[in-house]
Design a protein around this motif. Structure first.
Motif, PDB file in Angstrom:
ATOM      1  N   PRO A 101      48.664  72.017  -1.247  1.00  0.00           N
ATOM      2  CA  PRO A 101      47.666  71.021  -1.668  1.00  0.00           C
ATOM      3  C   PRO A 101      47.987  69.635  -1.117  1.00  0.00           C
ATOM      4  O   PRO A 101      49.142  69.209  -1.077  1.00  0.00           O
ATOM      5  CB  PRO A 101      47.761  71.059  -3.197  1.00  0.00           C
ATOM      6  CG  PRO A 101      48.296  72.419  -3.514  1.00  0.00           C
ATOM      7  CD  PRO A 101      49.242  72.750  -2.400  1.00  0.00           C
ATOM      8  N   ALA A 102      46.944  68.957  -0.664  1.00  0.00           N
ATOM      9  CA  ALA A 102      47.090  67.580  -0.177  1.00  0.00           C
ATOM     10  C   ALA A 102      46.964  66.613  -1.350  1.00  0.00           C
ATOM     11  O   ALA A 102      46.237  66.869  -2.315  1.00  0.00           O
ATOM     12  CB  ALA A 102      46.028  67.274   0.867  1.00  0.00           C
ATOM     13  N   ALA A 103      47.663  65.500  -1.253  1.00  0.00           N
ATOM     14  CA  ALA A 103      47.716  64.526  -2.345  1.00  0.00           C
ATOM     15  C   ALA A 103      46.408  63.751  -2.444  1.00  0.00           C
ATOM     16  O   ALA A 103      45.610  63.708  -1.495  1.00  0.00           O
ATOM     17  CB  ALA A 103      48.877  63.571  -2.117  1.00  0.00           C
ATOM     18  N   PRO A 104      46.148  63.102  -3.569  1.00  0.00           N
ATOM     19  CA  PRO A 104      44.984  62.220  -3.681  1.00  0.00           C
ATOM     20  C   PRO A 104      45.019  61.151  -2.594  1.00  0.00           C
ATOM     21  O   PRO A 104      46.094  60.736  -2.142  1.00  0.00           O
ATOM     22  CB  PRO A 104      45.147  61.606  -5.078  1.00  0.00           C
ATOM     23  CG  PRO A 104      46.022  62.555  -5.824  1.00  0.00           C
ATOM     24  CD  PRO A 104      46.947  63.144  -4.816  1.00  0.00           C
ATOM     25  N   GLY A 105      43.840  60.714  -2.165  1.00  0.00           N
ATOM     26  CA  GLY A 105      43.803  59.679  -1.146  1.00  0.00           C
ATOM     27  C   GLY A 105      42.556  59.749  -0.294  1.00  0.00           C
ATOM     28  O   GLY A 105      41.547  60.361  -0.665  1.00  0.00           O
ATOM     29  N   ASP A 106      42.636  59.100   0.877  1.00  0.00           N
ATOM     30  CA  ASP A 106      41.506  59.004   1.809  1.00  0.00           C
ATOM     31  C   ASP A 106      41.721  59.956   2.982  1.00  0.00           C
ATOM     32  O   ASP A 106      42.822  60.019   3.549  1.00  0.00           O
ATOM     33  CB  ASP A 106      41.376  57.569   2.334  1.00  0.00           C
ATOM     34  CG  ASP A 106      41.104  56.583   1.212  1.00  0.00           C
ATOM     35  OD1 ASP A 106      40.376  56.947   0.276  1.00  0.00           O
ATOM     36  OD2 ASP A 106      41.641  55.460   1.265  1.00  0.00           O
ATOM     37  N   TYR A 107      40.640  60.656   3.380  1.00  0.00           N
ATOM     38  CA  TYR A 107      40.739  61.678   4.430  1.00  0.00           C
ATOM     39  C   TYR A 107      39.489  61.628   5.310  1.00  0.00           C
ATOM     40  O   TYR A 107      38.466  61.034   4.953  1.00  0.00           O
ATOM     41  CB  TYR A 107      40.891  63.069   3.805  1.00  0.00           C
ATOM     42  CG  TYR A 107      42.190  63.223   3.047  1.00  0.00           C
ATOM     43  CD1 TYR A 107      43.334  63.688   3.681  1.00  0.00           C
ATOM     44  CD2 TYR A 107      42.263  62.867   1.707  1.00  0.00           C
ATOM     45  CE1 TYR A 107      44.526  63.820   2.992  1.00  0.00           C
ATOM     46  CE2 TYR A 107      43.464  62.993   1.009  1.00  0.00           C
ATOM     47  CZ  TYR A 107      44.594  63.463   1.661  1.00  0.00           C
ATOM     48  OH  TYR A 107      45.774  63.582   0.979  1.00  0.00           O
ATOM     49  N   ARG A 108      39.611  62.317   6.459  1.00  0.00           N
ATOM     50  CA  ARG A 108      38.492  62.400   7.382  1.00  0.00           C
ATOM     51  C   ARG A 108      38.425  63.808   7.969  1.00  0.00           C
ATOM     52  O   ARG A 108      39.438  64.363   8.396  1.00  0.00           O
ATOM     53  CB  ARG A 108      38.647  61.376   8.507  1.00  0.00           C
ATOM     54  CG  ARG A 108      37.450  61.352   9.467  1.00  0.00           C
ATOM     55  CD  ARG A 108      37.650  60.329  10.572  1.00  0.00           C
ATOM     56  NE  ARG A 108      38.652  60.780  11.536  1.00  0.00           N
ATOM     57  CZ  ARG A 108      39.075  60.056  12.562  1.00  0.00           C
ATOM     58  NH1 ARG A 108      38.648  58.814  12.711  1.00  0.00           N
ATOM     59  NH2 ARG A 108      39.961  60.540  13.411  1.00  0.00           N
ATOM     60  N   VAL A 109      37.215  64.369   7.969  1.00  0.00           N
ATOM     61  CA  VAL A 109      36.958  65.657   8.621  1.00  0.00           C
ATOM     62  C   VAL A 109      36.170  65.378   9.894  1.00  0.00           C
ATOM     63  O   VAL A 109      35.186  64.629   9.867  1.00  0.00           O
ATOM     64  CB  VAL A 109      36.151  66.599   7.707  1.00  0.00           C
ATOM     65  CG1 VAL A 109      35.976  67.954   8.383  1.00  0.00           C
ATOM     66  CG2 VAL A 109      36.834  66.774   6.377  1.00  0.00           C
TER      67      VAL A 109
END
Length: 876
Positions: A105-113
């Motif tokens: 699992p990836a941590a909470p935060g900002d991401y981009r697909v």
């Protein structure tokens, strides 16, 4: 007395849920009003922010041609966390069919697909309109907040994505209430979505499991009512409801997007308990804000993985929240429930590494039960599979869903337990038990879960393979009947429409499926689009809506099968309008009588996923079948004008097929790309679509191909395989039909029997992923009717034939069936030149004995012992 709604639940009962932290709820943008397209060298993106950890990202992509590219998930620093190739493969592109899975699992935060292309053209569904106003009710998915990108430049809208967060534990609800000493007639009406386990004072309310059956929950929600009088005690009582996710609150990214279904919310409950006192006064306990709720011990419940139960969970009660209804109309469930039908011990145990592998000797559907004791915090891991890996371990790979497939876990608390998962089922023959920590596991059993349908028929004959095909088809179907008829209990759990319409005729011989299939046909009605088109899987979260007459023909063929079996015109009347709307839409979409749209075609012919001849021949012939059956349905309902209209359409389809595919030189139907194909000749012969002047040549060409090219083997997929044996018999070669059915090597059924299997495989090849897939057993209808010799000739078994094949390899058979009029059956034996028959004809029916070279003999109701001469050489 409380006023009641039409479904029988008082208006004081409210849907309730548990407020779920936004960190544990799915974030999604599933609506779209446009498609953002890109070509080679271009890319699209979508940023998002999540307050909780997540395990996968799903995207709604559209394919054009044969693209090649990649999509990636990056964190705020630009590091790639997950990536996948985008290309055309063996599986259909469809709504949310693509997901990126994270190893951890990836941590909470900002991401981009991002989606980039090297070749071809791909689109990403996008909502360009402003997001609708959102009011958080505590259980619904949350909207995606972020920026849509094109080549790094922001543009209006939100791409269609879903962020699969780490889910919250399943909730458990309770209410405490008092009852008088003279309580009587207590009834609990309840539904937990996705499924509920109800207890009163610790005692189980019902033996039913996995309730309610799956539906399109925004259209229909099913509930049941249970007599709970014996469970109540004078004074203080407690009712609890532990909920599972099922298909309503499904979690875990998967190809079909069940986790992103339009109805998806966290589990919710509606319950009402009524009882009478000695004065006749009604007392009602209804779900509402006075109920309590807590995070239950089921810490994780993933649709294609399984359950994790943490018995160390500390129960902390809080007030339940009242939530809006799920949207569907409440209805009393009438289909038979799923229950535990067998507790099975393993036949063999082996040790592989740190696991103990249990072999239960047969493919079944169900789950484990075992006794566990040890130190708190110790863990037991159970894995299930139909096949073993090369090293003898239990391993189940499912590329269609994120995470490890078919795994249950139990974390031990302070007390020894007998553990059985509550909210899921698996398909398996083998299961392994692995322990972590100081823990002992004993009494490992397989719990078979099956729908409690009544048995209505049997078949056995001299040839073991023929008997096996019929029995294995019944066993495999029952392994796949859980709320809907599914295609595998392991990999999909989907109600694929073709699987069922191909197999229905065969399995109706064995089981009373009227209530089960009527429930599923109601699901068809709920699943239709605005034009009346039925999707490929029913119910559907939105996947598989592309029209396909080879598949969703179930809307027409299954009502006809049920009518033919039961003789009930009410069944046809019930579905008359959906049947006609569906057929009319197919005819509207056809081009000059041909189906040029997409289709699965004659799926899984030997050595192929998609048939070499392409989908058009099979889909066109299935359009003919649908149209012809619709004409017969209209005729049965007295709609003769409509019947003739559909007959005319069917004749046009047959003419268009003949004009395009008939090869004058060979006298058969051929594909320009693949040449002669058995399916292309089997289906028009089976459906009466071949012009009379060439029917003999087409039949002879099929026989020649089987005898000369395939050496007595079939070379067709699931659709044609249902009809092949009957066609061979109809052209005078029942002996060749028996040969094809009994060949002991691939491709064919005999190899599975020779290998000692008890269920059917998904494909003719030894690489078939599933060993628990029934649609290739559809040909057993012919075995029952022509080898056994018991065949209905009018709706409801008012008349039927006794007409077995004459073949030296089958000199006796016994076939029995419970008809609407009573028991029918025949036991026959052929000795040299003589037939011996024991026939049973129920009151209200008339049978006709038909033997080669002899005049028909009418048999009235009663038991008949008959002797007839056998015609020498009739069986070739």
């Amino acid at each position: 007395m409380e006023p009641h709604t039409p479904d029988g639940i008082s208006r004081s009962a409210s849907w309730i849920g548990r407020w779920t932290d936004p960190a544990h709820r799915i974030r999604r943008s599933i609506d779209s009003d446009a498609i953002a397209w890109i070509g080679p060298g271009e890319w699209l993106g979508q940023t998002f922010t999540t307050p909780g950890s997540f395990t996968a990202v799903c995207a709604d992509l559209v394919c054009d041609g044969e693209p090649r590219g990649r999509w990636e998930l990056r964190d705020s620093s630009g590091e790639v966390l997950a990536s996948a190739v985008i290309e055309v493969g063996g599986f259909r592109w469809d709504r949310f069919a693509h997901h990126l899975e994270l190893a951890e699992p990836a941590a909470p935060g900002d991401y981009r697909v991002t989606l980039s292309l090297e070749a071809g053209r791909v689109g990403w569904r996008t909502r360009t309109a402003p997001a609708p106003a959102f009011e958080d009710d505590g259980v619904s998915p949350l909207p995606v907040h972020g920026v849509a990108l094109r080549d790094g430049v922001p543009e209006p809208g939100t791409r269609a994505i879903g962020v699969e967060t780490v889910p919250a534990p399943n909730p458990v609800f309770r209410a405490v209430f008092d009852v008088p000493d003279d309580v009587r007639d207590a009834r609990l009406t309840a539904v937990g979505l996705g499924c509920g386990v109800f207890r009163i004072n610790g005692g189980a309310v019902t033996e039913d499991v996995l309730e309610p059956a799956q539906t399109a929950y925004d259209k229909t929600v099913l509930h049941r009512t249970y007599d709970v009088t014996p469970l109540l005690v004078p004074g203080r009582n407690t009712i609890t409801a532990e909920l599972g996710r099922g298909f309503y609150a499904a979690r875990g990214a998967n190809t079909w997007g069940w986790n992103l279904a339009p109805w998806h919310r966290e589990p919710v409950l509606l319950a009402q308990l009524e009882h009478l006192d000695s004065t006749g006064a009604v007392h009602v306990i209804s779900s509402g804000p006075d109920w309590e709720v807590a995070a239950g011990p089921t810490a994780e419940d993933l649709l294609y993985t399984g359950e994790t139960v943490d018995a160390t969970t500390e129960t902390r009660w809080e007030r339940a929240i009242v939530v809006p209804p799920p949207g569907g109309r409440l209805r009393e469930a009438t289909a038979p429930p799923v229950r535990r039908t067998e507790i099975r011990s393993s036949q063999r145990e082996t040790t592989v590494g740190d696991t103990t592998v249990h072999d239960f000797g047969t493919i079944l559907t169900g789950r484990v039960r075992c006794a566990i004791s040890g130190e708190p915090g110790a863990e037991v891991v159970v894995r299930y599979a139909e096949q073993l890996a090369e090293d003898g371990s239990v391993r189940c790979d499912n590329v269609l869903a994120a995470g490890e497939a078919q795994v249950d876990r139990y974390v031990l608390g302070s007390e020894p337990v007998t553990w059985e998962p509550q909210f899921s089922y698996k398909g398996f023959r083998y299961l392994s038990v692995q322990v972590r920590g100081d823990v002992s596991v004993s009494e490992v059993r397989a719990v078979r879960l099956a729908t409690t349908v009544e048995r209505t028929g049997s078949f056995v004959c001299e040839d073991e393979t023929l008997s096996w095909i019929d029995a294995a088809t019944a066993r495999t179907f029952l392994n796949n009947l859980h709320g809907v008829p599914t295609d595998t209990p392991v990999y999909e759990k989907n109600g694929w429409t073709a699987d069922a319409h191909l197999g229905t005729e065969a399995v109706l011989h064995h089981f009373d499926l009227r209530d089960s299939l009527v429930k599923w046909l109601d699901d068809h009605v709920d699943a239709r689009d605005e034009a009346g088109m039925v999707p490929m899987i029913v119910p559907t979260p939105g996947w598989g809506r592309e029209p396909d007459p080879a598949w969703s023909a179930s809307m027409v063929l299954i009502p006809w099968n049920l009518y033919w079996e039961h003789g009930d015109l009410g069944l046809l009347q019930r579905y008359r309008d959906p049947i006609r709307a569906y057929t009319d839409r197919l005819l509207e979409l056809a081009e000059g009588g041909l189906w040029r749209g997409d289709s699965w075609g004659d799926w899984l012919s030997p050595g192929h996923w998609h048939a070499p001849e392409g989908p058009e021949p099979t889909a066109t012939m299935m359009l003919h079948r649908v149209t012809t059956r619709t004409a017969e349905i209209c005729h049965a309902l007295g709609l003769d004008g409509e019947a003739e209209r559909y007959r005319d359409a069917a004749r046009s389809i047959a003419a268009a097929y003949h004009a395009k595919f008939f090869d004058e030189l060979s006298g058969t139907y051929c594909s320009p790309e693949a040449g002669f194909r058995q399916a292309m000749n089997v289906l028009p012969l089976a459906f009466g679509a071949v012009p009379g002047y060439v029917a003999g040549a087409v039949g002879a060409g099929l026989v020649d191909d089987i005898e000369e090219r395939t050496n007595g083997h079939l070379d067709c997929g699931a659709v044609a395989a249902k009809h092949l044996l009957g066609v061979l018999a109809d052209v005078g070669r029942a002996d060749l039909a028996v040969t094809v059915a009994t060949r002991p090597d691939r491709p064919g059924w005999g190899i599975w029997h020779r290998l000692g299997m008890e269920t059917l495989m998904e494909a003719w090849d030894d690489t078939a992923r599933s060993h628990n897939h029934y649609f290739l057993g559809a040909a057993s209808a012919w075995i029952q009717q022509r080898v056994g010799g018991l065949r209905s000739t009018s709706p409801g078994w008012r008349t039927f034939d006794i007409a077995p094949v004459q073949d030296d390899r089958v000199t006796w058979a016994d076939v029995r069936h419970v008809t609407p009029h009573g028991h029918a059956g025949v036991a026959w034996r052929r000795r040299e030149d003589n037939w011996e028959f024991e026939v049973e004809v129920p009151e209200g029916s008339v049978a006709t004995l038909r033997l080669p070279g002899q005049p028909p003999a009418r048999l009235p109701a009663g038991r008949h012992g008959l002797n007839r001469p056998a015609t020498p050489g009739a069986g070739r």
